[in-house]
Motif scaffolding. Structure first.
Motif, short mmCIF file in Angstrom:
data_model
loop_
_atom_site.label_atom_id
_atom_site.label_comp_id
_atom_site.label_asym_id
_atom_site.label_seq_id
_atom_site.Cartn_x
_atom_site.Cartn_y
_atom_site.Cartn_z
N GLY A 1 39.87 -69.36 21.09
CA GLY A 1 40.80 -69.15 19.98
C GLY A 1 42.01 -70.05 20.16
O GLY A 1 42.10 -70.83 21.10
N LYS A 2 42.92 -69.97 19.23
CA LYS A 2 44.18 -70.70 19.36
C LYS A 2 45.19 -69.75 19.97
O LYS A 2 45.04 -68.53 19.88
N HIS A 3 46.23 -70.33 20.58
CA HIS A 3 47.27 -69.44 21.12
C HIS A 3 48.62 -70.11 21.04
O HIS A 3 48.74 -71.33 20.97
N THR A 4 49.62 -69.28 21.02
CA THR A 4 51.01 -69.71 21.06
C THR A 4 51.76 -68.75 21.95
O THR A 4 51.29 -67.64 22.21
N VAL A 5 52.92 -69.17 22.39
CA VAL A 5 53.74 -68.34 23.28
C VAL A 5 55.05 -68.04 22.55
O VAL A 5 55.66 -68.92 21.96
N ILE A 6 55.44 -66.77 22.57
CA ILE A 6 56.77 -66.39 22.08
C ILE A 6 57.59 -65.97 23.30
O ILE A 6 57.05 -65.42 24.25
N THR A 7 58.86 -66.27 23.25
CA THR A 7 59.72 -65.90 24.37
C THR A 7 60.52 -64.67 24.01
O THR A 7 60.95 -64.49 22.88
N ILE A 8 60.68 -63.83 25.00
CA ILE A 8 61.46 -62.60 24.84
C ILE A 8 62.79 -62.81 25.55
O ILE A 8 62.82 -63.17 26.72
N GLU A 9 63.87 -62.64 24.82
CA GLU A 9 65.18 -62.84 25.45
C GLU A 9 65.85 -61.52 25.75
O GLU A 9 65.56 -60.52 25.25
#
Length: 132
Positions: free
Chosen positions: A124-132
């Motif tokens: 699949g495709k993936h992306t990363v989100i950052t948690i601040e």
């Protein structure tokens, strides 16, 4: 689009809030023209609820807190959504669970939205989100 948020024990309230915020931002980005279903999962799937506005998302309450299983999402889609299959599935998670084989997705495109740099889905495709 089927959005599924991981509500397992490894997901903090902040992580879940960030996942929810990503969905709200997607609705805003598409000028309110993004409709779909929002569900939650841990070791079981909470049946997805349809939405077409941020206001409709606001009334959906999350459930969960157990272990994590990704395969149950695809089992749910195959069994419960067979009459109206989603065009894509977006899974918002920390990724800490065994990934099913790609054929479980039945050809439906999957986007894994991972909240860390430690996990890379094998398909699949993936992306990363950052948690601040």
């Amino acid at each position: 689009i089927l959005f599924m948020i991981d509500t397992s024990g490894s997901m903090s309230d902040g992580m879940i809030a960030a996942a929810y915020a990503e969905i709200c931002a997607a609705i805003d980005q598409f000028g309110g023209a993004l409709a779909g279903y929002l569900g939650f999962f841990d070791a079981v799937v909470v049946p997805p609820v349809p939405f077409s506005t941020v206001e409709e998302l606001d009334i959906i309450r999350l459930y969960g807190g157990g272990g994590t299983r990704f395969d149950i999402i695809f089992d749910y889609v195959k069994k419960e959504m067979k009459d109206e299959m989603p065009t894509s599935i977006v899974i918002l998670t920390d990724g800490y669970a065994p990934f099913p084989k790609e054929d479980k997705a039945m050809g439906i495109p999957v986007l894994w939205v991972i909240n860390n740099d430690d996990v890379v889905p094998p398909w699949g495709k993936h992306t990363v989100i950052t948690i601040e």
